[in-house]
Write a protein that holds these residues in place. Structure first.
Motif, PDB file in Angstrom:
ATOM      1  N   THR A  77       0.857  -1.188   0.000  1.00 43.05           N
ATOM      2  CA  THR A  77       0.000   0.000   0.000  1.00 43.05           C
ATOM      3  C   THR A  77       0.888   1.231   0.000  1.00 43.05           C
ATOM      4  O   THR A  77       1.916   1.275   0.700  1.00 43.05           O
ATOM      5  CB  THR A  77      -0.942   0.007   1.226  1.00 43.05           C
ATOM      6  OG1 THR A  77      -1.814   1.134   1.139  1.00 43.05           O
ATOM      7  CG2 THR A  77      -0.181   0.067   2.525  1.00 43.05           C
ATOM      8  N   VAL A  78       0.540   2.215  -0.796  1.00 39.79           N
ATOM      9  CA  VAL A  78       1.312   3.453  -0.885  1.00 39.79           C
ATOM     10  C   VAL A  78       1.012   4.321   0.330  1.00 39.79           C
ATOM     11  O   VAL A  78      -0.148   4.554   0.667  1.00 39.79           O
ATOM     12  CB  VAL A  78       0.980   4.205  -2.187  1.00 39.79           C
ATOM     13  CG1 VAL A  78       1.616   5.593  -2.191  1.00 39.79           C
ATOM     14  CG2 VAL A  78       1.457   3.409  -3.401  1.00 39.79           C
ATOM     15  N   THR A  79       2.068   4.816   0.983  1.00 43.52           N
ATOM     16  CA  THR A  79       1.898   5.649   2.178  1.00 43.52           C
ATOM     17  C   THR A  79       2.312   7.096   1.957  1.00 43.52           C
ATOM     18  O   THR A  79       2.053   7.942   2.809  1.00 43.52           O
ATOM     19  CB  THR A  79       2.701   5.067   3.353  1.00 43.52           C
ATOM     20  OG1 THR A  79       4.088   4.982   2.980  1.00 43.52           O
ATOM     21  CG2 THR A  79       2.198   3.677   3.718  1.00 43.52           C
ATOM     22  N   GLY A  80       2.949   7.396   0.838  1.00 35.88           N
ATOM     23  CA  GLY A  80       3.362   8.769   0.573  1.00 35.88           C
ATOM     24  C   GLY A  80       4.231   8.849  -0.665  1.00 35.88           C
ATOM     25  O   GLY A  80       4.590   7.832  -1.274  1.00 35.88           O
ATOM     26  N   LEU A  81       4.553  10.074  -1.051  1.00 37.10           N
ATOM     27  CA  LEU A  81       5.441  10.311  -2.194  1.00 37.10           C
ATOM     28  C   LEU A  81       6.844  10.551  -1.663  1.00 37.10           C
ATOM     29  O   LEU A  81       7.058  11.437  -0.833  1.00 37.10           O
ATOM     30  CB  LEU A  81       4.947  11.516  -3.001  1.00 37.10           C
ATOM     31  CG  LEU A  81       5.751  11.873  -4.245  1.00 37.10           C
ATOM     32  CD1 LEU A  81       5.711  10.743  -5.270  1.00 37.10           C
ATOM     33  CD2 LEU A  81       5.211  13.158  -4.871  1.00 37.10           C
ATOM     34  N   HIS A  82       7.798   9.773  -2.133  1.00 36.02           N
ATOM     35  CA  HIS A  82       9.175   9.858  -1.643  1.00 36.02           C
ATOM     36  C   HIS A  82      10.008  10.848  -2.456  1.00 36.02           C
ATOM     37  O   HIS A  82      10.709  11.694  -1.897  1.00 36.02           O
ATOM     38  CB  HIS A  82       9.815   8.469  -1.689  1.00 36.02           C
ATOM     39  CG  HIS A  82      11.226   8.404  -1.197  1.00 36.02           C
ATOM     40  ND1 HIS A  82      11.542   8.346   0.134  1.00 36.02           N
ATOM     41  CD2 HIS A  82      12.409   8.413  -1.863  1.00 36.02           C
ATOM     42  CE1 HIS A  82      12.852   8.302   0.278  1.00 36.02           C
ATOM     43  NE2 HIS A  82      13.409   8.350  -0.917  1.00 36.02           N
ATOM     44  N   ASP A  83       9.939  10.772  -3.790  1.00 34.05           N
ATOM     45  CA  ASP A  83      10.764  11.637  -4.632  1.00 34.05           C
ATOM     46  C   ASP A  83      10.298  11.521  -6.073  1.00 34.05           C
ATOM     47  O   ASP A  83       9.577  10.586  -6.444  1.00 34.05           O
ATOM     48  CB  ASP A  83      12.237  11.223  -4.527  1.00 34.05           C
ATOM     49  CG  ASP A  83      13.205  12.318  -4.964  1.00 34.05           C
ATOM     50  OD1 ASP A  83      12.732  13.429  -5.305  1.00 34.05           O
ATOM     51  OD2 ASP A  83      14.424  12.078  -4.961  1.00 34.05           O
ATOM     52  N   VAL A  84      10.708  12.481  -6.884  1.00 35.35           N
ATOM     53  CA  VAL A  84      10.498  12.443  -8.330  1.00 35.35           C
ATOM     54  C   VAL A  84      11.832  12.804  -8.967  1.00 35.35           C
ATOM     55  O   VAL A  84      12.432  13.826  -8.626  1.00 35.35           O
ATOM     56  CB  VAL A  84       9.406  13.430  -8.788  1.00 35.35           C
ATOM     57  CG1 VAL A  84       9.267  13.401 -10.306  1.00 35.35           C
ATOM     58  CG2 VAL A  84       8.071  13.096  -8.140  1.00 35.35           C
ATOM     59  N   LEU A  85      12.294  11.976  -9.872  1.00 37.77           N
ATOM     60  CA  LEU A  85      13.586  12.224 -10.518  1.00 37.77           C
ATOM     61  C   LEU A  85      13.565  11.665 -11.929  1.00 37.77           C
ATOM     62  O   LEU A  85      12.624  10.987 -12.326  1.00 37.77           O
ATOM     63  CB  LEU A  85      14.720  11.606  -9.686  1.00 37.77           C
ATOM     64  CG  LEU A  85      14.540  10.162  -9.210  1.00 37.77           C
ATOM     65  CD1 LEU A  85      15.161   9.188 -10.193  1.00 37.77           C
ATOM     66  CD2 LEU A  85      15.157   9.972  -7.841  1.00 37.77           C
ATOM     67  N   ALA A  86      14.610  11.975 -12.696  1.00 37.96           N
ATOM     68  CA  ALA A  86      14.689  11.532 -14.080  1.00 37.96           C
ATOM     69  C   ALA A  86      16.112  11.110 -14.396  1.00 37.96           C
ATOM     70  O   ALA A  86      17.066  11.558 -13.754  1.00 37.96           O
ATOM     71  CB  ALA A  86      14.245  12.653 -15.030  1.00 37.96           C
ATOM     72  N   ASP A  87      16.265  10.227 -15.392  1.00 41.72           N
ATOM     73  CA  ASP A  87      17.595   9.837 -15.832  1.00 41.72           C
ATOM     74  C   ASP A  87      17.548   9.375 -17.285  1.00 41.72           C
ATOM     75  O   ASP A  87      16.484   9.068 -17.821  1.00 41.72           O
ATOM     76  CB  ASP A  87      18.180   8.741 -14.935  1.00 41.72           C
ATOM     77  CG  ASP A  87      17.287   7.507 -14.842  1.00 41.72           C
ATOM     78  OD1 ASP A  87      17.073   6.845 -15.873  1.00 41.72           O
ATOM     79  OD2 ASP A  87      16.797   7.205 -13.742  1.00 41.72           O
ATOM     80  N   MET A  88      18.725   9.369 -17.895  1.00 45.56           N
ATOM     81  CA  MET A  88      18.884   8.844 -19.244  1.00 45.56           C
ATOM     82  C   MET A  88      19.732   7.575 -19.187  1.00 45.56           C
ATOM     83  O   MET A  88      20.673   7.481 -18.406  1.00 45.56           O
ATOM     84  CB  MET A  88      19.578   9.857 -20.159  1.00 45.56           C
ATOM     85  CG  MET A  88      18.727  11.009 -20.596  1.00 45.56           C
ATOM     86  SD  MET A  88      19.544  11.957 -21.918  1.00 45.56           S
ATOM     87  CE  MET A  88      21.033  12.510 -21.069  1.00 45.56           C
TER      88      MET A  88
END
Length: 323
Positions: A77-88
């Motif tokens: 179950t999802v409890t929160g948003l940890h991070d948003v990031l991007a990569d190539m």
């Protein structure tokens, strides 16, 4: 002695973008759940967070639950948003360079039993302490999410490829489909006014007030993209304060300047941004999707009817100003 440079191996690779969702799932002992890439993957033997690609129209919250169950045998179950990031990541054997926008969620286990998988892109799922994880070949995004030193498993492309900011492809039903990741700002000034922009005629949501921001470029981190868009769109210089959330919205037959219906799926990260030295609200990019910009006092913002603002704006403002 003149050293010859080795020939570049990645410029000919086809650029591909995708959105994916992952889980930082810990148990009562502080161990983290990781999965191992099999020989069917681009980085066999590498360990990463459970998760995977967001299907068209799918809420990333559902993606991470679905993918984690498939890869580990556990229901989370999802409890929160940890991070948003991007990569190539360059994959010469597949002929592609992939830009992935990764939504990383905090999660906990509801039940199930760990399973091993044969003939799948991931073959093992195991609990590891952070000290144990340090000794594993971790995908860079996984090390980043866990606060560990990044490894060098992923092959970086020699250069950032050209890729259109908007791309719609014909779907199996003949209707064009577009999935786009974007970053938006709940931008406030020292007087706690909120900056909004108005959607121009001919674009979905025309006439509604919207958050400043927009789609990220290939190879660009969402936070950096947002601050760039804020300057380009409104002339305001801001600084990131915090990540507020992620919104997922689908319009199954969106109409825009293309002139034909598009099954549109937008995944948008929204941030609190401080504009310490505001300037007069203006539209710096005249002729685009924005035709006005304005600073709204908090009480006036609260009085705006729902029909006057976009969905993501309403969701982001609620997150920034709860109650």
């Amino acid at each position: 002695m003149i050293r010859e440079e080795s020939p570049s191996v990645t410029p000919a690779l086809e650029p591909v973008r995708r959105i994916a969702a992952y889980a930082v799932c810990t148990d009562g002992s502080g161990r983290v759940l990781l999965v191992r890439a099999s020989t069917r993957s681009g980085t066999p033997g590498a360990w990463s967070l459970p998760g995977g690609a967001v299907d068209h129209g799918e809420d990333p919250n559902h993606t991470v639950v679905r993918e984690s169950a498939a890869e580990t045998g556990l229901s989370i179950t999802v409890t929160g948003l940890h991070d948003v990031l991007a990569d190539m990541r360059a994959l010469p054997h597949r002929g592609v360079t992939i830009h992935t926008d990764r939504l990383v969620y905090a999660a906990s286990v509801r039940g199930g039993t760990l399973v091993d998988r044969v003939g799948q892109p991931t073959d093992l799922a195991r609990w590891h302490t952070l000290d144990e994880a340090k000794g594993l070949p971790l995908r860079p995004f996984t090390a980043n999410a866990l606060g560990l030193p990044p490894g060098s498993i992923d092959l970086r492309p020699d250069e950032t490829p050209d890729f259109p900011s908007f791309y719609a492809a014909p779907g199996p039903d003949g209707l064009h489909r577009a999935q786009r990741f974007a970053a938006y700002a709940v931008a406030t000034d020292p007087d706690n006014r909120v900056l909004l922009t108005r959607v121009a005629a001919g674009y979905p949501g025309a006439g509604c007030w919207h958050l400043p921001g927009g789609g990220t470029d290939f190879g660009e981190q969402p936070g950096a993209a947002l601050l760039r868009e804020l300057v380009e769109e409104t002339g305001q210089a801001g600084r990131l304060v915090s990540l507020l959330g992620v919104a997922s919205h689908r319009d199954a037959a969106s109409l825009g300047p293309e002139g034909y219906p598009i099954d549109w799926h937008g995944v948008r990260a929204f941030y609190r941004v401080a504009v310490d030295s505001p300037v007069a609200a203006q539209v710096a990019d005249v002729g685009g999707s924005t035709d006005a910009a304005r600073w709204f006092p908090a009480d006036e913002l609260r009085d705006l009817p729902e029909s006057a603002i976009t969905e993501v704006t309403a969701e982001a403002v609620r997150a920034a100003f709860p109650g």
